[in-house]
Scaffold this motif. Structure first.
Motif, short mmCIF file in Angstrom:
data_model
loop_
_atom_site.label_atom_id
_atom_site.label_comp_id
_atom_site.label_asym_id
_atom_site.label_seq_id
_atom_site.Cartn_x
_atom_site.Cartn_y
_atom_site.Cartn_z
N ARG A 42 54.30 10.94 25.83
CA ARG A 42 55.29 11.36 25.45
C ARG A 42 56.29 10.17 25.44
NH1 ARG A 42 53.55 16.88 26.12
NH2 ARG A 42 55.18 17.43 27.49
N LYS A 43 56.87 10.70 27.04
CA LYS A 43 57.67 9.47 27.37
C LYS A 43 58.07 8.59 27.15
CE LYS A 43 62.15 9.69 29.92
NZ LYS A 43 62.74 9.45 29.55
N SER A 44 56.87 7.90 27.53
CA SER A 44 56.56 5.97 26.79
C SER A 44 56.62 6.01 25.28
CB SER A 44 54.80 5.92 27.81
OG SER A 44 54.92 5.08 27.20
N ALA A 45 56.57 7.17 24.71
CA ALA A 45 56.48 6.74 23.38
C ALA A 45 57.83 7.38 22.52
CB ALA A 45 55.33 7.97 22.53
N LYS A 46 58.18 7.87 23.29
CA LYS A 46 59.87 7.75 23.08
C LYS A 46 60.08 6.80 23.40
CE LYS A 46 64.20 10.65 23.80
NZ LYS A 46 64.60 11.96 24.62
N LEU A 47 60.13 5.70 24.67
CA LEU A 47 61.06 5.08 24.94
C LEU A 47 60.78 3.43 24.19
CD1 LEU A 47 60.44 5.06 29.01
CD2 LEU A 47 62.90 5.21 28.12
N LYS A 86 62.30 -1.66 31.31
CA LYS A 86 62.08 -1.03 32.88
C LYS A 86 61.44 0.66 33.07
CE LYS A 86 64.43 -1.15 37.32
NZ LYS A 86 65.32 -1.64 38.61
N LYS A 87 62.65 0.97 32.48
CA LYS A 87 62.12 2.40 32.17
C LYS A 87 60.07 2.62 31.56
CE LYS A 87 66.04 5.37 31.64
NZ LYS A 87 66.56 6.11 30.60
N LEU A 88 60.09 1.82 30.88
CA LEU A 88 58.78 2.36 30.09
C LEU A 88 58.10 1.40 31.10
CD1 LEU A 88 57.30 2.71 27.25
CD2 LEU A 88 57.92 0.36 27.11
N SER A 89 58.05 0.35 32.25
CA SER A 89 56.95 -0.25 32.89
C SER A 89 56.97 0.98 34.50
CB SER A 89 57.46 -1.28 33.13
OG SER A 89 58.90 -1.48 34.19
N ILE A 90 57.58 1.63 34.14
CA ILE A 90 57.56 2.31 35.65
C ILE A 90 56.96 3.43 34.91
CG2 ILE A 90 58.88 4.69 36.47
CD1 ILE A 90 61.33 2.16 37.41
N ALA A 91 57.11 4.04 33.30
CA ALA A 91 56.30 4.99 32.99
C ALA A 91 54.97 4.90 33.07
CB ALA A 91 56.34 5.71 31.75
N ARG A 92 54.79 3.22 32.70
CA ARG A 92 53.57 3.23 32.29
C ARG A 92 52.82 3.01 33.91
NH1 ARG A 92 54.88 -1.94 27.93
NH2 ARG A 92 54.12 -0.29 26.18
N ALA A 93 53.05 2.50 34.82
CA ALA A 93 53.20 2.56 36.10
C ALA A 93 52.01 4.02 36.53
CB ALA A 93 54.05 1.37 36.94
N HIS A 94 53.34 4.63 35.78
CA HIS A 94 52.64 6.64 36.47
C HIS A 94 51.71 6.84 35.57
CE1 HIS A 94 56.58 7.13 39.46
NE2 HIS A 94 57.37 6.78 38.30
N ILE A 95 51.80 6.38 34.65
CA ILE A 95 50.56 6.19 33.67
C ILE A 95 49.32 6.08 34.45
CG2 ILE A 95 49.39 5.78 31.65
CD1 ILE A 95 52.01 6.94 30.62
N GLU A 96 49.82 4.90 35.21
CA GLU A 96 48.18 4.44 35.49
C GLU A 96 47.51 5.00 36.84
OE1 GLU A 96 47.62 0.59 38.19
OE2 GLU A 96 48.83 0.58 36.17
N ARG A 97 48.54 5.64 37.50
CA ARG A 97 48.11 6.08 39.00
C ARG A 97 47.65 7.34 38.70
NH1 ARG A 97 53.98 4.44 40.87
NH2 ARG A 97 53.58 2.19 41.60
#
Length: 82
Positions: A39-44, A62-73
């Motif tokens: 949800r956070k990624s979509a909002k970003l 930058k925030k979006l790339s961090i969110a995507r990395a967290h999703i991957e993990r």
């Protein structure tokens, strides 16, 4: 945090779990966090699409790339504990 470091943390968690010093991570908990991250990624992404300022775009990317990395993990962790 890279995947090697994450894998080491999971190994440490498994050792603590076996010794009774940690409680078991439930897949439902990981899925709940993944839903929040998505949800956070979509909002970003929405905010990024509607932003014209280059400075703000860079910060959002930058925030979006961090969110995507967290999703991957999180997805990796879910596979490991399932």
């Amino acid at each position: 945090m890279g995947m090697k470091k994450l894998a080491a943390k999971v190994d440490d968690y498994n050792e603590r779990l076996e010794s009774g010093k940690a409680s078991k991570i439930k897949p439902d908990h990981v899925q709940k966090v993944l839903e929040k991250l998505r949800r956070k990624s979509a909002k970003l992404e929405e905010e990024l699409a509607s932003t014209a300022s280059m400075e703000k775009r860079a910060r959002l990317e930058k925030k979006l790339s961090i969110a995507r990395a967290h999703i991957e993990r999180g997805e990796w962790l879910l596979r490991e504990i399932s």
